[in-house]
Design a protein around this motif. Structure first.
Motif, PDB file in Angstrom:
ATOM      1  N   VAL A 171       4.978 -13.633  -8.603  1.00  0.00           N
ATOM      2  CA  VAL A 171       3.625 -13.547  -8.014  1.00  0.00           C
ATOM      3  C   VAL A 171       3.712 -13.742  -6.499  1.00  0.00           C
ATOM      4  N   GLN A 172       4.536 -14.714  -6.079  1.00  0.00           N
ATOM      5  CA  GLN A 172       4.771 -14.936  -4.632  1.00  0.00           C
ATOM      6  C   GLN A 172       5.256 -13.656  -3.971  1.00  0.00           C
ATOM      7  N   THR A 173       6.171 -12.970  -4.656  1.00  0.00           N
ATOM      8  CA  THR A 173       6.735 -11.728  -4.113  1.00  0.00           C
ATOM      9  C   THR A 173       5.661 -10.646  -4.025  1.00  0.00           C
ATOM     10  N   GLU A 174       4.823 -10.544  -5.073  1.00  0.00           N
ATOM     11  CA  GLU A 174       3.716  -9.558  -5.049  1.00  0.00           C
ATOM     12  C   GLU A 174       2.817  -9.789  -3.834  1.00  0.00           C
ATOM     13  N   LEU A 175       2.479 -11.058  -3.576  1.00  0.00           N
ATOM     14  CA  LEU A 175       1.571 -11.374  -2.467  1.00  0.00           C
ATOM     15  C   LEU A 175       2.224 -11.051  -1.121  1.00  0.00           C
ATOM     16  N   ALA A 176       3.520 -11.383  -0.987  1.00  0.00           N
ATOM     17  CA  ALA A 176       4.224 -11.077   0.266  1.00  0.00           C
ATOM     18  C   ALA A 176       4.236  -9.569   0.501  1.00  0.00           C
ATOM     19  N   LEU A 177       4.474  -8.800  -0.578  1.00  0.00           N
ATOM     20  CA  LEU A 177       4.495  -7.336  -0.454  1.00  0.00           C
ATOM     21  C   LEU A 177       3.126  -6.801  -0.042  1.00  0.00           C
ATOM     22  N   SER A 178       2.055  -7.410  -0.586  1.00  0.00           N
ATOM     23  CA  SER A 178       0.707  -6.920  -0.256  1.00  0.00           C
ATOM     24  C   SER A 178       0.436  -7.079   1.252  1.00  0.00           C
ATOM     25  N   ARG A 179       0.992  -8.126   1.863  1.00  0.00           N
ATOM     26  CA  ARG A 179       0.815  -8.371   3.296  1.00  0.00           C
ATOM     27  C   ARG A 179       1.693  -7.404   4.114  1.00  0.00           C
ATOM     28  N   LEU A 180       2.937  -7.245   3.662  1.00  0.00           N
ATOM     29  CA  LEU A 180       3.886  -6.405   4.410  1.00  0.00           C
ATOM     30  C   LEU A 180       3.478  -4.935   4.408  1.00  0.00           C
ATOM     31  N   LYS A 181       2.844  -4.492   3.317  1.00  0.00           N
ATOM     32  CA  LYS A 181       2.385  -3.085   3.256  1.00  0.00           C
ATOM     33  C   LYS A 181       1.412  -2.793   4.390  1.00  0.00           C
ATOM     34  N   THR A 182       0.575  -3.801   4.746  1.00  0.00           N
ATOM     35  CA  THR A 182      -0.398  -3.604   5.828  1.00  0.00           C
ATOM     36  C   THR A 182       0.292  -3.656   7.189  1.00  0.00           C
ATOM     37  N   ILE A 183       1.226  -4.623   7.350  1.00  0.00           N
ATOM     38  CA  ILE A 183       1.888  -4.803   8.654  1.00  0.00           C
ATOM     39  C   ILE A 183       2.827  -3.636   8.953  1.00  0.00           C
ATOM     40  N   ALA A 184       3.567  -3.189   7.927  1.00  0.00           N
ATOM     41  CA  ALA A 184       4.555  -2.117   8.131  1.00  0.00           C
ATOM     42  C   ALA A 184       4.268  -0.991   7.144  1.00  0.00           C
ATOM     43  N   PRO A 185       3.268  -0.145   7.425  1.00  0.00           N
ATOM     44  CA  PRO A 185       2.859   0.872   6.433  1.00  0.00           C
ATOM     45  C   PRO A 185       3.956   1.886   6.100  1.00  0.00           C
TER      46      PRO A 185
END
Length: 819
Positions: A171-185
């Motif tokens: 779940v931690q990894t899912e949340l980190a990915l959700s943030r990174l998708k916005t920062i580095a599209p």
């Protein structure tokens, strides 16, 4: 360079090494260079790292034609691994490619073991490839200006995704990915998974159930026919009454012979205490192994573990006795043989361990299965079949883990702060929180700013402030410091560092074990006899004990594992086959056990559900055999005891193992009444479970972990860790407040939900009851205990007797039952 030239470059590198790329590697390179996301499913030791690191390198070369003279600084790729032990290996593999292709790329590691000097250096100048863990990734999101660090990232690889999937680290990894998708599209997301049943769901969880990433994604499977040879170690003499107590040590000579014949052998045990016992027993009986044999488990110091791993690679060791600490990814080419002591309880774990031997493309794996008691031999043949047909468990992803979300939002507030509207959409795009409502989101925001309805009066729970422009931010340095120290979702029992009085760190041990010892007591840990001098500030000070002193083995709480759903189904099929002519070698070896079982009772077939009753000095025994695994039986035993008590007042003591469960009472159960009232009905299951199991007590224990993850209780500063009993009492206090004054508190409801879904496996329990409804119940009134019931009875005795007196007691019991 066009794609053909890039591929030539990669193929030439493979040729220099004397290798040839597998089709799945070339497929992955193509998909990655086409800008796709995906999941790579490939067995251990097949070259998964090169399947994804090489296209990252080729992509860099394509974007930087003058790469040999100029180097563009900044993070290009992140590699997330669940185990710190794997990071060194990934770094070595990545640097091999970089050096041979004469690139200027750099590789850095960021885990809990990374020094503060190295971290500071990384902050000023990020490596091109960063290898990290889910926890360290969250810590980076808690640092100011993290967006600048990640915005140049073009790829993220989640290694061993199957290991993270069924846990809150996933779940931690899912949340980190959700943030990174916005920062580095422009970032491409790839997962690597070895053994897993629900592959398509695994990809959905990785990329988000309805994301653009999922639309342009690809699943690549490596069809490598790796041969795994499964051998059973069958004892010459079979006990008619099998029992679990001897840890399989009666077969120590067979194990020693296998070790002597192989270059290097990994001896896998399921738990750390068993690992310590086997290591000691082998050394005592075969002193020639001294210096050639080592031990490896998670509580031994990092330096020792790293030394052992390197010594295996350098072929300095003949054998290593280990636990799941060596399950994953670590690449040991010299390992020729693996021995599994005791049932591995799951197919995936067995495959993973088997893959440790012959860990090179094209090589065969050899794994020996040693049953610790006769009945466990039944598991060998299903394992062989599962290996052949690749029947692997599903990993069930978590849903609505509010504690992890609370931690994550405070993490973002600690760094640069966040605007709820933007983060809501990101969080909602993850698999875990796809069903979250606006009301639940609002509750979480209130919780981090006001401390929920019932804690509003206490300032310490008001962690996040809302600034004038609507940004959520943590402005208190003390709150930020405490939060950073507690990031993570692995909540274990408090551990204490074990050190020599003159200095020198040996490892760590759980507080509950040490609390039972007094100064002068001797215990065996990390293969050494140690005398307890005193405990101080979560440190256990010891000195070397006299080698002839009587000592007890260190033990750990997480010592009981349960059969997975797939494994129990295979086990039932194998057991039913004992009534046919198509018997495996293991079933034939168990002939004396089955002969005795049939004499006293029956061996059930697939349409029968067996119940046995008999009387001994201890009282009236009723034993039920669903063959569903320990956890399901624990819940079933309580459920049935509760339902029987509704018919007539009666008290039971309960015992269970992977094959069945026992209700023991001082008065006889009216079994006919049990059958007539259909007490195995799946109806009202949830309500009856809640009544029978003291679900509140179980949820209270579960809530401790939730309270730690969500930051409701603080675990302490380094060297000043809060004792487990204090943590327990603080979290219990909050639990009671929520239960009495705020029954709809999301964290409270989560504690109950996780108790039923993950601990009691309610879904599996329901399926088991439905299956039992379809079967004919066979009730056997026996004169004395049967071979099937014997391991359950002796397991209960084990709680009360030491191993010496237990062995004698069992000999006497067996002799009297054989008359």
């Amino acid at each position: 360079m066009n794609r053909e030239q890039l591929f030539d470059l990669a193929n030439q590198w493979f040729e220099q090494k004397g290798w040839k790329p597998f089709p799945f590697q070339a497929q992955t390179w193509t998909a990655f260079l086409q800008g796709k996301n995906g999941l790579l499913n490939a067995p251990t030791g097949s070259g998964k790292t090169y399947a994804l690191w090489i296209p990252i390198v080729l992509d860099y070369i394509q974007k930087n034609p003058d790469y040999k003279t100029k180097h563009k600084l900044g993070l290009k790729a992140i590699w997330i691994t669940p185990l710190r032990a794997l990071s060194t290996e990934i770094k070595q593999a990545a640097e091999r490619v970089i050096n041979d292709l004469d690139l200027k790329l750099t590789v850095g590691i960021r885990t809990g073991d990374t020094s503060s000097a190295e971290r500071a250096k990384q902050k000023n100048k990020m490596p091109d490839l960063l290898i990290t863990t889910p926890e360290s990734m969250q810590l980076m999101l808690a640092s100011k200006g993290y967006e600048n660090l990640f915005k140049s990232c073009l790829a993220i690889v989640i290694d061993e995704w199957h290991e993270l999937l069924g846990s809150k680290r996933g779940v931690q990894t899912e949340l980190a990915l959700s943030r990174l998708k916005t920062i580095a599209p422009a970032m491409r997301i790839w997962g690597i998974s070895a053994t897993i049943g629900n592959l398509h769901q695994a990809m959905q969880v990785l990329l988000g159930p309805e994301s653009q990433q999922l639309e342009k994604s690809v699943m690549i499977r490596a069809y490598i026919n790796k041969k795994i040879n499964v051998h059973s170690i069958i004892p010459d003499k079979m006990d008619s009454y099998p029992w679990r107590g001897h840890m399989g040590l009666h077969l120590i000579d067979e194990v020693a012979q296998i070790i002597k014949k192989s270059r290097t052998t990994l001896v896998f045990t399921n738990v750390r205490a068993q690992c310590e016992i086997w290591y000691q027993a082998l050394l005592e009986k075969y002193p020639e192994f001294a210096g050639e044999m080592a031990m490896h488990h998670g509580s031994i110091s990092r330096e020792t573990r790293q030394w052992v791993e390197q010594a295996i690679r350098d072929e300095q060791l003949k054998a290593v006795v280990c636990t799941s600490s060596l399950d994953l990814g670590v690449d040991f080419a010299p390992v020729e043989t693996v021995i599994q002591i005791g049932g591995p309880k799951g197919v995936a774990r067995f495959l993973q361990r088997a893959g440790r031997s012959g860990h090179r493309p094209g090589e065969e794996s050899n794994i020996y299965f040693l049953a610790t008691h006769a009945l466990e031999l039944v598991e060998a043949s299903p394992l062989r079949r599962a290996v052949k047909e690749t029947v692997v468990e599903d990993r069930i992803p978590y849903l609505n883990s509010w504690d992890v979300l609370v931690q994550y939002l405070v993490t973002l507030a600690v760094s640069d702060g966040f605007y709820p509207k933007q983060i809501y959409n990101e969080v909602k795009s993850t698999f875990c929180y796809q069903a979250m409502t606006e009301d639940e989101w609002q509750w979480i925001l209130n919780f981090i700013t006001r401390g929920s309805q019932s804690l509003q009066a206490y300032d310490e729970y008001k962690k996040v402030e809302i600034e004038d422009d609507g940004k959520f931010k943590v402005n208190s340095r003390a709150i930020a410091l405490r939060h950073r120290m507690q990031i993570g979702t692995i909540v274990g029992d408090a551990v204490m560092n074990v050190k020599y009085m003159g200095g020198g760190y040996i490892g760590n041990i759980e507080e509950w074990f040490i609390s039972k010892l007094k100064p002068g007591d001797v215990f065996i840990f990390a293969g050494r006899k140690l005398e307890l001098y005193r405990t101080k500030n979560m440190e256990v000070l010891v000195r070397r004990a006299n080698p002839s002193a009587k000592a007890q083995h260190a033990s750990w709480m997480g010592g009981r594992m349960t059969l997975s759903a797939q494994m129990s189904e295979l086990l039932r099929e194998e057991l039913y086959a004992a009534n046919t002519k198509k018997m495996s070698a293991e079933l034939k070896a168990l002939a004396p056990v089955f002969k005795r079982q049939r004499k006293e009772s029956i061996v059930p077939n697939d349409s029968e559900f067996l119940i046995e009753t008999f009387k001994t000095r201890e009282g009236y025994h009723a034993i039920f055999y669903p063959f569903e695994g320990r956890y399901v039986h624990e819940a079933l035993a309580s459920l049935l005891a509760y339902r029987i008590s509704l018919l007539s007042p009666i008290t039971f003591s309960l015992a269970y193992n992977d094959y069945g469960f026992e209700l023991l009472s001082d008065k006889e159960i009216d079994m006919q009444q049990v059958l007539d009232n259909d007490l195995f009905t799946p109806q009202h299951l949830h309500y009856d479970l809640q009544q029978s199991l003291n679900a509140t007590e179980m949820a209270r224990r579960k809530f401790r972990d939730i309270a730690v993850i969500s930051g409701l209780v603080f675990t302490g500063y380094p060297g000043k860790v809060v004792k487990t009993k204090h943590l327990q009492s603080s979290s219990q206090l909050i639990f009671e407040v929520f239960k009495d004054h705020e029954p709809d508190n999301l964290l409270l409801l989560q504690a109950y939900r996780e108790t039923f879904e993950h601990q009691l496996e309610e879904g599996r329990l329901l399926l088991a009851l439905e299956r039992i409804q379809q079967q004919t119940t066979v009730w056997k009134q026996c004169e004395k205990p049967t071979p099937f019931s014997f391991p359950i009875i002796t397991d209960r005795l084990r709680e009360r007797l030491s191993s010496e007196t237990l062995a004698d007691r069992i000999k006497r019991m067996t002799a009297s039952y054989m008359k």
